[in-house]
Structure formats: C-alpha cells, structure tokens
Write a protein that holds these residues in place. Structure first.
Motif, short mmCIF file in Angstrom:
data_model
loop_
_atom_site.label_atom_id
_atom_site.label_comp_id
_atom_site.label_asym_id
_atom_site.label_seq_id
_atom_site.Cartn_x
_atom_site.Cartn_y
_atom_site.Cartn_z
N ALA A 13 -10.18 2.53 -3.88
CA ALA A 13 -8.94 2.74 -3.13
C ALA A 13 -8.75 4.25 -2.98
O ALA A 13 -9.00 5.02 -3.91
N PHE A 14 -8.30 4.64 -1.79
CA PHE A 14 -8.05 6.05 -1.49
C PHE A 14 -6.56 6.19 -1.18
O PHE A 14 -5.98 5.34 -0.50
N GLY A 36 0.79 -1.22 0.00
CA GLY A 36 0.00 0.00 0.00
C GLY A 36 0.83 1.27 0.00
O GLY A 36 0.30 2.35 0.25
N GLU A 87 0.78 6.76 -0.12
CA GLU A 87 0.24 5.85 0.89
C GLU A 87 -1.22 5.60 0.58
O GLU A 87 -2.01 6.54 0.49
N VAL A 88 -1.58 4.33 0.42
CA VAL A 88 -2.98 3.96 0.26
C VAL A 88 -3.60 4.01 1.66
O VAL A 88 -3.17 3.27 2.55
N THR A 89 -4.57 4.89 1.84
CA THR A 89 -5.15 5.09 3.17
C THR A 89 -6.36 4.20 3.42
O THR A 89 -6.70 3.95 4.57
N LYS A 90 -7.01 3.75 2.35
CA LYS A 90 -8.13 2.82 2.48
C LYS A 90 -8.21 2.01 1.20
O LYS A 90 -8.19 2.57 0.11
N LEU A 91 -8.27 0.71 1.36
CA LEU A 91 -8.40 -0.17 0.20
C LEU A 91 -9.64 -1.03 0.43
O LEU A 91 -9.66 -1.89 1.31
N GLY A 92 -10.65 -0.73 -0.36
CA GLY A 92 -11.88 -1.51 -0.30
C GLY A 92 -11.95 -2.48 -1.46
O GLY A 92 -11.01 -2.63 -2.24
N SER A 130 -4.49 14.02 -3.42
CA SER A 130 -5.28 12.92 -2.91
C SER A 130 -6.00 12.30 -4.10
O SER A 130 -6.34 12.99 -5.06
N VAL A 169 -8.70 8.99 -5.59
CA VAL A 169 -9.65 7.90 -5.43
C VAL A 169 -9.60 7.10 -6.72
O VAL A 169 -9.66 7.68 -7.82
#
Length: 141
Positions: free
Chosen positions: A117-118, A39, A108-113, A134, A136
């Motif tokens: 991905a954020f 990430g 840095e991937v802050t959230k991976l769904g 930033s 998405v």
C-alpha cells in the motif's frame, strides 16, 4: 468524533484498531480519529508539552509516529478492517515548527495492491502545512 466508519456494510472501528494493535507509547500520543473513509483517514495529534523538544517545538518523532499510525487506519479503511501490515518506507519533510497547537494528520492511500500500500500524508496546524510524508506498507495478512 466517530467511533466507527461504515462502508459497504463493513464497520471499521478505528479506536479499537488503535487500542489493540499499537504499543503503549504510541497510544500515549493521544491520537484522536476524526474521520475514516475508504483509503483515507484524518487523525488529530493533540498538543502536549511532553511531545515538545528543546525550544518548545513539537518533536519530529511525534509527527512521524502520528503519520505512521494514521496510515494503518487509512489502509484499514480501504481494506474494510484491520489486517497485519508493516512499514516498509516512511519519508518525511518537515516544513515549519509546531508550537502550542494540535496537528491534523490527513492520509490518502494512493495505491492499494495485494501486498503493498502506498500513501501520502499531509500534516497541518492552524491550516498551514507543517510536514508532508509518503509511506509504503507491506500487507502481511
């Protein structure tokens, strides 16, 4: 310069991801993969007069393309390999001009769904922040 990052028994071949999945004009930026983690990614955008705009500063378009590309590498690191994805949103704040020096693009991937991905992207030159973005991404594969 690492050619691959090994994590959890999976090898992420960042240079192959770049070569096989990006348009020739993106490859012409000369991005160099410095690091890939789970990430995270750090890419180097080498200085080139070809990427400078009037006045001699690095163009914002080159910085945004580098940031966008680096996110793909970081998401690939998080997923354990490349999967098809596309940019949904990329917001960039430019803080100072870059003149005559390389830029490090640190993601840095802050959230991976499952489907999104954020990521946060810091771009630095000579240890100073030159831009922040930033992003998405939609994961489509």
């Amino acid at each position: 310069m690492p050619q691959a990052c090994i994590m959890s028994g999976v090898t992420v071949k960042a240079e192959e991801i770049l070569r096989d999945n990006f348009a020739p004009w993106v490859l012409d930026l000369g991005l160099v993969v410095e690091e890939v983690g789970k990430g995270t990614a750090v890419l180097r955008l080498p200085w080139s007069d070809r990427l400078a705009r009037e006045g001699g500063a690095l163009s914002g378009q080159a910085l945004m393309a580098a940031a966008d590309t680096a996110v793909v590498i970081a998401v690939s690191g998080a997923k354990g390999g490349f999967v098809p994805m596309t940019t949904v949103q990329l917001n960039t704040s430019f803080q100072r001009p870059v003149m005559g020096t390389d830029v490090l693009v640190d993601v840095e991937v802050t959230k991976l769904g499952r489907t999104l991905a954020f990521a946060e992207i810091d771009m630095t030159a000579d240890s100073a922040t030159v831009a922040h973005a930033s992003a998405v991404y939609a994961i489509i594969g």
